[in-house]
Enzyme design. Structure first.
Site, PDB file in Angstrom:
ATOM      1  N   GLU A  84       0.828  -1.212   0.000  1.00 51.61           N
ATOM      2  CA  GLU A  84       0.000   0.000   0.000  1.00 51.61           C
ATOM      3  C   GLU A  84       0.862   1.262   0.000  1.00 51.61           C
ATOM      4  OE1 GLU A  84      -3.773   0.031   0.511  1.00 51.61           O
ATOM      5  OE2 GLU A  84      -3.654  -2.018  -0.227  1.00 51.61           O
ATOM      6  N   HIS A 127      -4.306   1.410   7.642  1.00 51.93           N
ATOM      7  CA  HIS A 127      -2.915   1.707   7.266  1.00 51.93           C
ATOM      8  C   HIS A 127      -2.215   2.226   8.512  1.00 51.93           C
ATOM      9  CE1 HIS A 127      -4.336   2.628   2.909  1.00 51.93           C
ATOM     10  NE2 HIS A 127      -3.666   1.489   2.893  1.00 51.93           N
ATOM     11  N   CYS A 149      -2.970  11.140   3.878  1.00 57.66           N
ATOM     12  CA  CYS A 149      -3.303  10.238   2.753  1.00 57.66           C
ATOM     13  C   CYS A 149      -3.166  10.971   1.428  1.00 57.66           C
ATOM     14  CB  CYS A 149      -4.746   9.769   2.829  1.00 57.66           C
ATOM     15  SG  CYS A 149      -5.168   8.873   4.302  1.00 57.66           S
TER      16      CYS A 149
HETATM   17  O1  SUG Z   1      -7.818   2.765   0.356  1.00 59.09           O
HETATM   18  N1  SUG Z   1     -10.629   4.849   0.611  1.00 59.09           N
HETATM   19  C1  SUG Z   1      -9.172   4.698   0.639  1.00 59.09           C
HETATM   20  C2  SUG Z   1      -8.565   5.624   1.658  1.00 59.09           C
HETATM   21  C3  SUG Z   1      -7.068   5.631   1.590  1.00 59.09           C
HETATM   22  C4  SUG Z   1      -6.451   6.349   2.714  1.00 59.09           C
HETATM   23  N2  SUG Z   1      -5.047   6.335   2.586  1.00 59.09           N
HETATM   24  C5  SUG Z   1      -4.166   6.321   3.614  1.00 59.09           C
HETATM   25  N3  SUG Z   1      -4.531   6.043   4.827  1.00 59.09           N
HETATM   26  N4  SUG Z   1      -2.933   6.535   3.328  1.00 59.09           N
HETATM   27  C6  SUG Z   1      -8.794   3.253   0.921  1.00 59.09           C
HETATM   28  O2  SUG Z   1      -9.494   2.612   1.730  1.00 59.09           O
HETATM   29  C7  SUG Z   1     -12.840   4.478  -0.257  1.00 59.09           C
HETATM   30  C8  SUG Z   1     -13.515   4.481  -1.617  1.00 59.09           C
HETATM   31  C9  SUG Z   1     -14.994   4.357  -1.525  1.00 59.09           C
HETATM   32  O3  SUG Z   1     -15.500   3.677  -0.632  1.00 59.09           O
HETATM   33  O4  SUG Z   1     -15.684   4.934  -2.388  1.00 59.09           O
HETATM   34  C10 SUG Z   1     -11.322   4.321  -0.366  1.00 59.09           C
HETATM   35  O5  SUG Z   1     -10.845   3.729  -1.302  1.00 59.09           O
END
Ligand code: SUG
Length: 448
Positions: free
Chosen positions: A174, A250, A371
């Site tokens: 990730e 994460h 993020c």
């Molecule tokens: O991968 N949300 C992302 C959020 C990423 C956050 N990144 C870090 N913490 N670095 C994920 O879960 C949600 C999309 C949706 O439900 O429409 C989403 O992909």
């Protein structure tokens, strides 16, 4: 030579929606199917970029991806012309269409892992695109991510790019969301800190029971090898599986590091004490003085950390050596978290200021300030080799806000996603964007 950390923020794409696609990410699940506002989302992100630029930080921008991903829908059996593919997907499987429209590439902390030249064997800055293979909607990002990063950091004398790791769960990667770097100053060799959620090839290592652990030890180790990092310059640590089961999908949801400082929650890691000792020793060997700021669970519960995204903050070094914490508005509205932050500022800690940003559109999908940015430490020569089109300036900010106002819808619901006209709108917008950012052809519709 002078070095600095450049934050490249993901520009929110025109299809930003709440698809409920990320099991284990509490915000994504809770806001499933709410109507989103892509225009507001993009403007909120741009406002943060502008504010950081105005504070004197070098700020970059990372382009969004082509969505709806019609080519991906074709691979899943939807056929006909582009409009028919979208209509059929909307009729037969709205969740698949939502996944193919996700603007999730905005969370560029997940785009790649980056190692600065001071740490790598060949003295170049190394990038490994993340395979993000835990979720379909994110697993389709890396080919375009690689092309965009290639167009931003094109000079092979300074920049080395690695393809995403094999796309299987055992190498779930990730990117920088589970990677932090400690150093005395950005240009000196540092200690790269890789945090994994589970070990895929060793069943003795504990794993979460409920939610997926997205990052594996084996993926982190492969990235460290690809980047040519030395054993003295890396620390691998395991995230506490119990907090993954509470929504910490994460490591950047429960800790953040910068310079010589690790800001973390008491429950973030397994085997915390030996891990801190290793970080202390390894940074010490590189002339640094490791400082850990632990937030006790008695002051901020894991649940509050997940709700407020206290640790998904940007910890930034200012010219005078003090640090600034960029937090989302949700930290101010959580009384316990806000009280904690006031105490932290009153203490003799390196963190001297907290700045609050409204990133609600992204937060509702589980994406906070950290993020939204990919950190790249660069020396002066490397910075000069970066494509100048992606470095934020006042005129670029104006151009991008006008571009958003011109092309973005102010709501995105299922009927918008099902509208074949959306594809044309997005392609028109992105074609223009590649000119504004001087990227050349990076999108499938521009290449095929
Ligand atoms: O991968 N949300 C992302 C959020 C990423 C956050 N990144 C870090 N913490 N670095 C994920 O879960 C949600 C999309 C949706 O439900 O429409 C989403 O992909």
């Amino acid at each position: 030579m002078k070095s600095c950390e450049v934050n490249f923020d993901g520009l929110v794409g025109p299809t930003h929606n709440y698809g409920g696609l990320s099991y284990g990410n509490v915000a994504s699940q809770n806001n499933c199917q709410q109507s989103s506002n892509p225009r507001e989302a993009a403007l909120q992100g741009l406002a943060k970029m502008k504010a950081l630029m105005e504070m004197g930080f070098t700020q970059g921008v990372l382009a969004p991806q082509e969505r709806p991903d019609v080519a991906g829908l074709r691979k899943l059996g939807f056929s006909g012309n582009d409009a028919q593919v979208i209509e059929r997907a909307a009729k037969e499987s709205m969740p698949l269409l939502a996944a193919s429209c996700s603007a999730s590439s905005m969370w560029v902390a997940n785009a790649a892992t980056v190692s600065p030249s001071a740490d790598t064997a060949d003295g170049r800055v190394h990038f490994t695109a993340a395979n993000l293979n835990c979720k379909y909607h994110r697993s389709i990002e890396h080919p375009t991510t690689s092309r965009v990063l290639g167009a931003m950091f094109a000079d092979q004398q300074h920049f080395a790019h690695h393809a995403a790791l094999p796309a299987v769960a055992q190498f779930g990667d990730e990117g920088a969301a589970n990677h932090t770097r400690f150093c005395r100053s950005y240009g000196e060799p540092g200690v790269e800190f890789f945090v994994y959620g589970r070990a895929a090839f060793d069943s003795r290592v504990p794993a979460p029971q409920k939610y997926p652990a997205r990052q594996t030890l084996e993926a982190s180790q492969a990235v460290a090898r690809l980047h040519g990092l030395s054993a003295e310059g890396v620390v691998f640590a395991q995230q506490n599986p119990a907090v993954i089961d509470q929504g910490v999908f994460h490591n950047d949801v429960i800790s953040v590091g910068n310079g010589e400082v690790l800001f973390y929650h008491e429950d973030a890691f397994l085997n915390t004490e030996p891990m801190l000792a290793e970080l202390h020793n390894k940074l010490g060997q590189r002339g640094g003085r490791f400082q850990a700021i632990c937030v006790p669970r008695s002051e901020v519960a894991v649940e509050d950390a997940v709700r407020s995204y206290l640790f998904n903050s940007q910890l930034l070094s200012r010219a005078d050596g003090s640090m600034l914490l960029i937090v989302p508005e949700e930290c101010r509205s959580n009384e316990r978290v806000w009280n904690y932050l006031q105490r932290l500022l009153a203490d003799d800690s390196p963190i001297r200021e907290v700045k609050v940003f409204d990133l609600k559109q992204s937060m509702q999908n589980g994406g906070g300030p950290a993020c939204l940015r990919l950190r790249v430490a660069l020396n002066e020569t490397e910075l000069a080799a970066v494509n100048p089109g992606v470095i934020m300036t006042a005129p670029l900010y104006d151009t991008l806000t006008q571009w958003v106002d011109k092309h973005y819808r102010d709501r995105m619901s299922d009927s918008d996603l099902a509208d074949p006209q959306l594809l044309t709108e997005c392609r028109t917008a992105l074609d223009e964007l590649t000119q504004h950012l001087q990227l050349g052809a990076v999108y499938p519709f521009q290449i095929n």
